[in-house]
Design an enzyme around this catalytic site. Structure first.
Site, PDB file in Angstrom:
ATOM      1  N   TYR A  45       0.831  -1.207   0.000  1.00  0.00           N
ATOM      2  CA  TYR A  45       0.000   0.000   0.000  1.00  0.00           C
ATOM      3  C   TYR A  45       0.867   1.259   0.000  1.00  0.00           C
ATOM      4  CZ  TYR A  45      -4.123  -2.928   0.911  1.00  0.00           C
ATOM      5  OH  TYR A  45      -5.132  -3.870   0.827  1.00  0.00           O
ATOM      6  N   SER A 199     -13.602  -3.527  -0.545  1.00  0.00           N
ATOM      7  CA  SER A 199     -14.360  -2.697  -1.515  1.00  0.00           C
ATOM      8  C   SER A 199     -15.853  -2.920  -1.368  1.00  0.00           C
ATOM      9  CB  SER A 199     -13.908  -2.963  -2.957  1.00  0.00           C
ATOM     10  OG  SER A 199     -12.706  -2.277  -3.196  1.00  0.00           O
ATOM     11  N   LEU A 201     -18.137  -0.864  -1.007  1.00  0.00           N
ATOM     12  CA  LEU A 201     -18.978   0.105  -1.732  1.00  0.00           C
ATOM     13  C   LEU A 201     -18.935  -0.156  -3.241  1.00  0.00           C
ATOM     14  CD1 LEU A 201     -17.949   3.365   0.198  1.00  0.00           C
ATOM     15  CD2 LEU A 201     -19.799   1.756   0.731  1.00  0.00           C
ATOM     16  N   GLY A 202     -18.057  -1.062  -3.647  1.00  0.00           N
ATOM     17  CA  GLY A 202     -17.929  -1.409  -5.066  1.00  0.00           C
ATOM     18  C   GLY A 202     -17.684  -0.162  -5.901  1.00  0.00           C
ATOM     19  N   PHE A 205     -20.390   4.490  -6.319  1.00  0.00           N
ATOM     20  CA  PHE A 205     -20.273   5.948  -6.372  1.00  0.00           C
ATOM     21  C   PHE A 205     -19.412   6.420  -7.550  1.00  0.00           C
ATOM     22  CE2 PHE A 205     -21.076   5.311  -1.751  1.00  0.00           C
ATOM     23  CZ  PHE A 205     -22.248   6.042  -1.672  1.00  0.00           C
ATOM     24  N   THR A 206     -18.801   5.481  -8.246  1.00  0.00           N
ATOM     25  CA  THR A 206     -17.825   5.910  -9.248  1.00  0.00           C
ATOM     26  C   THR A 206     -18.192   5.511 -10.682  1.00  0.00           C
ATOM     27  OG1 THR A 206     -16.567   3.912  -8.736  1.00  0.00           O
ATOM     28  CG2 THR A 206     -15.813   5.941  -7.700  1.00  0.00           C
TER      29      THR A 206
HETATM   30  N1  LIG Z   1      -7.431  -8.056  -0.044  1.00  0.00           N
HETATM   31  C1  LIG Z   1      -7.415  -7.329  -1.131  1.00  0.00           C
HETATM   32  O1  LIG Z   1      -7.056  -7.780  -2.233  1.00  0.00           O
HETATM   33  C2  LIG Z   1      -7.855  -5.895  -1.038  1.00  0.00           C
HETATM   34  C3  LIG Z   1      -8.048  -5.142  -2.210  1.00  0.00           C
HETATM   35  C4  LIG Z   1      -8.450  -3.825  -2.077  1.00  0.00           C
HETATM   36  C5  LIG Z   1      -8.658  -3.286  -0.811  1.00  0.00           C
HETATM   37  N2  LIG Z   1      -8.446  -4.047   0.314  1.00  0.00           N
HETATM   38  C6  LIG Z   1      -8.679  -3.499   1.667  1.00  0.00           C
HETATM   39  O2  LIG Z   1     -10.013  -3.065   1.735  1.00  0.00           O
HETATM   40  C7  LIG Z   1     -10.052  -1.710   2.149  1.00  0.00           C
HETATM   41  C8  LIG Z   1     -11.242  -1.050   1.546  1.00  0.00           C
HETATM   42  O3  LIG Z   1     -11.139  -1.027   0.135  1.00  0.00           O
HETATM   43  P1  LIG Z   1     -11.733   0.179  -0.690  1.00  0.00           P
HETATM   44  O4  LIG Z   1     -11.052   1.431  -0.290  1.00  0.00           O
HETATM   45  O5  LIG Z   1     -11.740  -0.189  -2.129  1.00  0.00           O
HETATM   46  O6  LIG Z   1     -13.224   0.183  -0.085  1.00  0.00           O
HETATM   47  P2  LIG Z   1     -14.513   1.024  -0.073  1.00  0.00           P
HETATM   48  O7  LIG Z   1     -14.848   1.265   1.351  1.00  0.00           O
HETATM   49  O8  LIG Z   1     -15.487   0.300  -0.954  1.00  0.00           O
HETATM   50  O9  LIG Z   1     -14.179   2.401  -0.811  1.00  0.00           O
HETATM   51  C9  LIG Z   1     -13.636   3.507  -0.151  1.00  0.00           C
HETATM   52  C10 LIG Z   1     -13.583   4.663  -1.134  1.00  0.00           C
HETATM   53  O10 LIG Z   1     -14.917   5.089  -1.419  1.00  0.00           O
HETATM   54  C11 LIG Z   1     -15.013   6.483  -1.144  1.00  0.00           C
HETATM   55  N3  LIG Z   1     -16.368   6.812  -0.639  1.00  0.00           N
HETATM   56  C12 LIG Z   1     -16.928   6.471   0.532  1.00  0.00           C
HETATM   57  N4  LIG Z   1     -18.193   6.983   0.630  1.00  0.00           N
HETATM   58  C13 LIG Z   1     -18.403   7.661  -0.512  1.00  0.00           C
HETATM   59  C14 LIG Z   1     -19.498   8.411  -1.017  1.00  0.00           C
HETATM   60  N5  LIG Z   1     -20.631   8.564  -0.316  1.00  0.00           N
HETATM   61  N6  LIG Z   1     -19.363   8.964  -2.217  1.00  0.00           N
HETATM   62  C15 LIG Z   1     -18.255   8.827  -2.935  1.00  0.00           C
HETATM   63  N7  LIG Z   1     -17.170   8.127  -2.520  1.00  0.00           N
HETATM   64  C16 LIG Z   1     -17.248   7.540  -1.318  1.00  0.00           C
HETATM   65  C17 LIG Z   1     -13.979   6.741  -0.085  1.00  0.00           C
HETATM   66  O11 LIG Z   1     -13.650   8.118  -0.090  1.00  0.00           O
HETATM   67  P3  LIG Z   1     -13.300   8.880   1.282  1.00  0.00           P
HETATM   68  O12 LIG Z   1     -11.966   8.362   1.692  1.00  0.00           O
HETATM   69  O13 LIG Z   1     -13.279  10.315   0.862  1.00  0.00           O
HETATM   70  O14 LIG Z   1     -14.387   8.559   2.260  1.00  0.00           O
HETATM   71  C18 LIG Z   1     -12.850   5.844  -0.546  1.00  0.00           C
HETATM   72  O15 LIG Z   1     -12.108   6.466  -1.583  1.00  0.00           O
HETATM   73  C19 LIG Z   1      -8.697  -1.129   1.739  1.00  0.00           C
HETATM   74  O16 LIG Z   1      -8.336  -0.021   2.523  1.00  0.00           O
HETATM   75  C20 LIG Z   1      -7.805  -2.299   1.993  1.00  0.00           C
HETATM   76  O17 LIG Z   1      -7.449  -2.331   3.365  1.00  0.00           O
HETATM   77  C21 LIG Z   1      -8.057  -5.340   0.214  1.00  0.00           C
END
Ligand SMILES: NC(=O)c1ccc[n+]([C@@H]2O[C@H](COP(=O)([O-])OP(=O)(O)OC[C@H]3O[C@@H](n4cnc5c(N)ncnc54)[C@H](OP(=O)(O)O)[C@@H]3O)[C@@H](O)[C@H]2O)c1
Length: 286
Positions: A45, A199, A201-202, A205-206
């Protein structure tokens, strides 16, 4: 052992918000206030920099190590300024895993990881060799528990024959529901293990996909019905699954962490759950 929501740190550093050490401390503080005590990391990361950012931040806070749980992942070799590589690939050789763990411990400023995950399955994984490394790391007290991420049912089963795994961290959201049909969730339920979901939220929002247009129509109605925002409904959909999924939330904002915590209390009705499923699939159930 892990908190009911896990704070994902992937976007806290240069892969996202580019937070300062002080801001990371604020996020950690809020997580702890909200009883989110588990933090999800990976060596890669922030191009191999986010573990160190977090490590420097939490160490200064003088938090009791027992009060938090640290997860990290290894296995993806990728090019960064800190760790140059001419190819992106997967490596689960003993020396490579041992070295990764030592680096994560040093970056996170800790003596042990609560959980080590193999980040992605590789065709070259040798379960016997990996189990031996896990045994060594456990015996040395460097890692308490072991799991995998993005593994299929058979890949999980194979490694689990050699070493008891505690979870499979998988992609799961209204946009990504493969695990409802591919046996992953049932496999973990049979073993009385809890899945972790990333992920959550998938691309809701994007992306303006047809799927999201359908989903937004129904989810906005549910927001009114349950007096909740869209994030909460998206999370509540996942939390209703009986496999007791632990979401890894990816926000880098204090206020969103607080709001998402409240999702744990939201139990949407079965019919509403199926309305979301139908919108996701674009067809009604048989
Ligand atoms: N094991 C794996 O292969 C793997 C892969 C990917 C990720 N991960 C782990 O999973 C965690 C979560 O993944 P993710 O970040 O993809 O998850 P997520 O929770 O689905 O997405 C978070 C993103 O969505 C944005 N967001 C949240 N609420 C929103 C809204 N109402 N409108 C627009 N955007 C919004 C956040 O922005 P803000 O920050 O501004 O709120 C952030 O950029 C990572 O941090 C990591 O630890 C693991």
């Amino acid at each position: 052992m892990f908190s009911e929501l896990i704070a994902g740190t992937m976007r806290w550093g240069i892969w996202g918000a580019n937070h300062s050490e002080r801001k990371v401390q604020e996020l950690i503080e809020v997580c702890l206030e909200e009883n989110i005590t588990t933090f999800d990391h990976a060596d890669i990361y922030g191009n191999h920099t986010t573990e160190e950012l977090f490590g420097n931040a939490w160490k200064e806070m003088k938090i009791d190590r027992e009060r938090i749980q640290l997860i990290s992942k290894c296995g993806i070799v990728m090019n960064s300024e800190k760790k140059p590589s001419t190819l992106k690939y997967y490596n689960y050789d003993s020396d490579y895993i041992l070295n990764c763990v030592n680096e994560s411990l040093s970056n996170l400023k800790t003596d042990y990881l609560d959980l080590l995950l193999l980040h992605r399955p590789s065709p070259l994984m040798n379960p016997e060799e990996i189990a031996k490394v896990f045994e060594t790391l456990k015996a040395e007290g460097k890692v308490k528990e072991f799991g995998v991420s993005n593994f299929s049912v058979s890949q999980f089963e194979l490694l689990n024959q050699y070493f008891p795994l505690v979870t499979n961290q998988i992609e799961l959201s209204v946009n990504h529901l493969d695990s409802f049909d591919n046996g992953t969730l049932e496999q973990l339920m049979i073993k009385k293990l809890r899945p972790m979901a990333w992920s959550v939220l998938g691309n809701y929002f994007t992306s303006n996909s047809e799927q999201n247009i359908r989903l937004k129509k129904i989810i906005k109605k549910l927001c009114e019905k349950y007096n909740a925002n869209e994030n909460k409904i998206l999370l509540a959909f996942i939390l209703k699954h009986p496999s007791k999924i632990i979401p890894v939330i990816g926000t880098s904002k204090v206020e969103t962490i607080r709001k998402l915590k409240q999702s744990l209390l939201l139990d949407i009705e079965t019919m509403d759950w199926f309305k979301i499923l139908e919108a996701s699939r674009g067809t009604e159930v048989d």
